[in-house]
Design an enzyme around this catalytic site. Structure first.
Site, PDB file in Angstrom:
ATOM      1  N   TYR A 164       0.843  -1.200   0.000  1.00 43.44           N
ATOM      2  CA  TYR A 164       0.000   0.000   0.000  1.00 43.44           C
ATOM      3  C   TYR A 164       0.876   1.248   0.000  1.00 43.44           C
ATOM      4  O   TYR A 164       1.874   1.286   0.720  1.00 43.44           O
ATOM      5  CB  TYR A 164      -0.885   0.034   1.254  1.00 43.44           C
ATOM      6  CG  TYR A 164      -2.344  -0.129   0.915  1.00 43.44           C
ATOM      7  CD1 TYR A 164      -2.944   0.722  -0.008  1.00 43.44           C
ATOM      8  CD2 TYR A 164      -3.106  -1.121   1.504  1.00 43.44           C
ATOM      9  CE1 TYR A 164      -4.282   0.574  -0.337  1.00 43.44           C
ATOM     10  CE2 TYR A 164      -4.445  -1.272   1.174  1.00 43.44           C
ATOM     11  CZ  TYR A 164      -5.023  -0.427   0.255  1.00 43.44           C
ATOM     12  OH  TYR A 164      -6.335  -0.572  -0.068  1.00 43.44           O
ATOM     13  N   GLU A 202      -0.584   4.849  -0.434  1.00 41.88           N
ATOM     14  CA  GLU A 202      -1.381   6.064  -0.684  1.00 41.88           C
ATOM     15  C   GLU A 202      -0.514   7.298  -0.447  1.00 41.88           C
ATOM     16  O   GLU A 202       0.227   7.359   0.531  1.00 41.88           O
ATOM     17  CB  GLU A 202      -2.603   6.079   0.237  1.00 41.88           C
ATOM     18  CG  GLU A 202      -3.688   5.145  -0.267  1.00 41.88           C
ATOM     19  CD  GLU A 202      -4.874   5.035   0.661  1.00 41.88           C
ATOM     20  OE1 GLU A 202      -4.975   5.826   1.611  1.00 41.88           O
ATOM     21  OE2 GLU A 202      -5.710   4.146   0.420  1.00 41.88           O
ATOM     22  N   ASP A 255      -6.441  13.742 -24.958  1.00 40.25           N
ATOM     23  CA  ASP A 255      -6.364  12.327 -24.565  1.00 40.25           C
ATOM     24  C   ASP A 255      -5.614  11.596 -25.681  1.00 40.25           C
ATOM     25  O   ASP A 255      -6.163  11.363 -26.762  1.00 40.25           O
ATOM     26  CB  ASP A 255      -7.800  11.801 -24.403  1.00 40.25           C
ATOM     27  CG  ASP A 255      -7.850  10.316 -24.091  1.00 40.25           C
ATOM     28  OD1 ASP A 255      -6.823   9.630 -24.226  1.00 40.25           O
ATOM     29  OD2 ASP A 255      -8.948   9.841 -23.731  1.00 40.25           O
ATOM     30  N   THR A 294      -3.437   6.301 -21.799  1.00 45.25           N
ATOM     31  CA  THR A 294      -3.250   4.977 -21.224  1.00 45.25           C
ATOM     32  C   THR A 294      -1.802   4.607 -21.512  1.00 45.25           C
ATOM     33  O   THR A 294      -1.120   5.279 -22.300  1.00 45.25           O
ATOM     34  CB  THR A 294      -4.180   3.925 -21.865  1.00 45.25           C
ATOM     35  OG1 THR A 294      -4.027   3.974 -23.271  1.00 45.25           O
ATOM     36  CG2 THR A 294      -5.630   4.171 -21.491  1.00 45.25           C
ATOM     37  N   LYS A 352      -1.302   0.927 -25.023  1.00 47.98           N
ATOM     38  CA  LYS A 352      -1.628   0.814 -26.450  1.00 47.98           C
ATOM     39  C   LYS A 352      -0.319   0.913 -27.256  1.00 47.98           C
ATOM     40  O   LYS A 352       0.529   0.047 -27.121  1.00 47.98           O
ATOM     41  CB  LYS A 352      -2.663   1.866 -26.822  1.00 47.98           C
ATOM     42  CG  LYS A 352      -3.978   1.663 -26.045  1.00 47.98           C
ATOM     43  CD  LYS A 352      -5.060   2.595 -26.448  1.00 47.98           C
ATOM     44  CE  LYS A 352      -6.367   2.270 -25.756  1.00 47.98           C
ATOM     45  NZ  LYS A 352      -6.643   3.109 -24.587  1.00 47.98           N
ATOM     46  N   ARG A 394      -1.464  -2.380 -18.659  1.00 51.85           N
ATOM     47  CA  ARG A 394      -2.751  -1.667 -18.689  1.00 51.85           C
ATOM     48  C   ARG A 394      -2.740  -0.633 -17.573  1.00 51.85           C
ATOM     49  O   ARG A 394      -2.475  -0.969 -16.419  1.00 51.85           O
ATOM     50  CB  ARG A 394      -3.910  -2.630 -18.441  1.00 51.85           C
ATOM     51  CG  ARG A 394      -3.930  -3.833 -19.346  1.00 51.85           C
ATOM     52  CD  ARG A 394      -5.261  -4.514 -19.288  1.00 51.85           C
ATOM     53  NE  ARG A 394      -6.231  -3.660 -19.937  1.00 51.85           N
ATOM     54  CZ  ARG A 394      -6.314  -3.500 -21.247  1.00 51.85           C
ATOM     55  NH1 ARG A 394      -5.511  -4.141 -22.052  1.00 51.85           N
ATOM     56  NH2 ARG A 394      -7.218  -2.690 -21.766  1.00 51.85           N
TER      57      ARG A 394
HETATM   58  N1  DSN Z   1     -11.268   0.932 -25.173  1.00 52.73           N
HETATM   59  C1  DSN Z   1     -10.178   1.590 -25.824  1.00 52.73           C
HETATM   60  C2  DSN Z   1     -10.088   1.276 -27.266  1.00 52.73           C
HETATM   61  O1  DSN Z   1     -10.259   0.151 -27.637  1.00 52.73           O
HETATM   62  O2  DSN Z   1      -9.832   2.166 -28.062  1.00 52.73           O
HETATM   63  C3  DSN Z   1     -10.201   3.043 -25.624  1.00 52.73           C
HETATM   64  O3  DSN Z   1      -9.852   3.340 -24.327  1.00 52.73           O
END
Ligand code: DSN
Length: 430
Positions: free
Chosen positions: A51, A53, A211, A237, A240, A246
């Site tokens: 933990y 925080e 984003d 994120t 990707k 993730r």
């Molecule tokens: N769910 C994602 C995608 O597949 O593009 C976006 O966050």
């Protein structure tokens, strides 16, 4: 997974089957990728036990600046965890040239939530990209916190070009006078001009959030304009094109740093996932290497080749092609063509993983949709190049022509499995 196999064969079997699926199928979901063994090790480490925080730093009352020091946390025993988070933060700042990085968001959605809360108040107006034109649920869908808490007005793509028309967006912004403009997309195959969005935001006195979840890797490799000089806050994120675990992350100017931090913790989250933050740090180190640059270039070359091979086979691509890692096949109107759902199912039966997606001005509902979204990050990680993209276009075309022929789809699946066997993945895990 020897302990899991012994203790819980049911779970082991499901997980092993997933490993097999990932290695034997063609992964074309534009938002997915395969992490390195180093990232996998960090994500599966003992750091899941801790933990932490708080943050590995404090804001100095004297200078107003961030200062790394022990005891920025609400728990003891954080001396090693602090080092891990510090590495992730400093590497993220170096990759993107950002003034501040918060690496704690558990996901892109939570990064977005904290970013909006840091800049505007519930009830304020956000101007964002319409979901069916490539936006994301957290950009204002009524079923997401964003549509629930904020007043959402959307912009879309131009009907003829299926691309952003910045003059049109400027006009909408002038009429709407939003407190915040949001750009970035989940299914927009073209580059985005962040400088133009800054101009629009400045014209109407709005904050600008970008984003970059999909294109973060391309930005890291300087293959797409960076939003950092233009946006107030950038969210992403990490899994990707960036090829990490993730998770989510927020990058921002120093003036927003304290508010962003406050809205991540304690505003919207409790304890950070330290094993995932370690995995982010491992991935960020990879993103700083010349190999990563080469990898991103290959993603683009592959996307270009896949797009042109599909066009040669008479598929209709939204906006006529791509200049990123993804593309959208427009299958055609309801009543005149098989739906995205139908083709997604047929591709699955043939060992090709992709997702149905709405196309701009879609005549079908989102769960059925008229498009198929394809991306090249994962197949590029496997080592596939332009020749393989031509073969993949051939597979897709075969599936499309035989989407109702179960036998033929099984035949294609066997071919796909053989094809994937030439590009080993996670062999030592088997
Ligand atoms: N769910 C994602 C995608 O597949 O593009 C976006 O966050």
């Amino acid at each position: 997974m020897k302990f899991l196999k012994k203790q819980d064969s049911e779970l082991y079997d499901a997980m092993y089957s997933e490993l097999t699926r990932q290695t034997e199928n063609l992964e074309l979901i534009a938002s997915e990728n395969f992490v390195s063994r180093a990232v996998l090790e960090a994500a599966g480490s003992v750091l899941t036990n801790k933990y932490a925080e708080g943050y590995p730093y404090r804001w100095s009352k004297k200078t107003g600046k961030l200062k790394y020091e022990l005891y920025g946390r609400y728990y003891g025993g954080c001396e090693h965890i602090d080092e891990v988070e510090k590495l992730a933060i400093e590497r993220a700042k170096e990759i993107f040239g950002a003034e501040h990085a918060n690496v704690q968001p558990h996901s892109g959605s939570q990064a977005n939530m904290a970013a909006y809360f840091a800049l505007i108040k519930p009830g304020d107006t956000i101007l964002s990209l319409e979901l069916s034109h490539g936006g994301h649920l957290t950009h204002g869908h009524p079923l997401s916190f964003s549509g629930y808490l904020f007043n959402i007005v959307s912009y879309g793509v131009n009907k003829n070009t299926e691309q952003f028309d910045y003059t049109e967006i400027m006009e909408i912004a002038k009429n709407v006078k939003p407190q915040m403009i949001l750009t970035g997309a989940s299914a927009y195959p073209r580059k985005i001009d962040f400088a133009k969005f800054r101009e629009i935001a400045d014209e109407v006195g709005a904050k600008l959030v970008v984003d970059v979840a999909h294109i973060a890797g391309l930005i890291a490799a300087n293959l797409h304009q960076s939003p950092i000089p233009f946006a107030d806050v950038v969210t992403t994120t990490t899994h990707k094109t960036l090829r990490g675990p993730r998770g989510g992350m927020i990058l921002c100017k120093e003036e927003y740093a304290r508010d962003v931090d406050r809205w991540v913790f304690p505003g919207t989250q409790g304890g950070p996932l330290m094993h995932i933050i370690a995995a982010k740090a491992a991935a960020f180190k990879e993103a700083l290497t010349p190999e990563f640059n080469k990898y991103q270039k290959q993603i683009l070359k592959n996307a270009e080749t896949l797009a042109s091979s599909l066009i040669d086979r008479e598929f209709n691509l939204v906006s006529g092609g791509t200049d990123t890692h993804l593309m959208l096949i427009n299958l055609g109107k309801k009543g005149e063509s098989p739906s995205g759902k139908k083709i997604e199912g047929a591709l699955d039966k043939a060992g090709i993983t992709a997702n149905k997606n709405t196309v701009p001005f879609d005549t079908r509902k989102p769960f059925v949709a008229s498009g198929i979204r394809l991306g090249t990050p994962a197949v590029t990680t496997r080592g596939m190049k332009e020749n393989e993209m031509k073969k993949i276009a051939e597979f897709i075309s075969l599936v499309y022509q035989n989407y109702d022929d179960e036998e033929k789809l099984v035949e294609i699946k066997n071919e796909v499995k053989k094809f994937c066997g030439n590009f080993p993945l996670y062999e030592e895990l088997k």
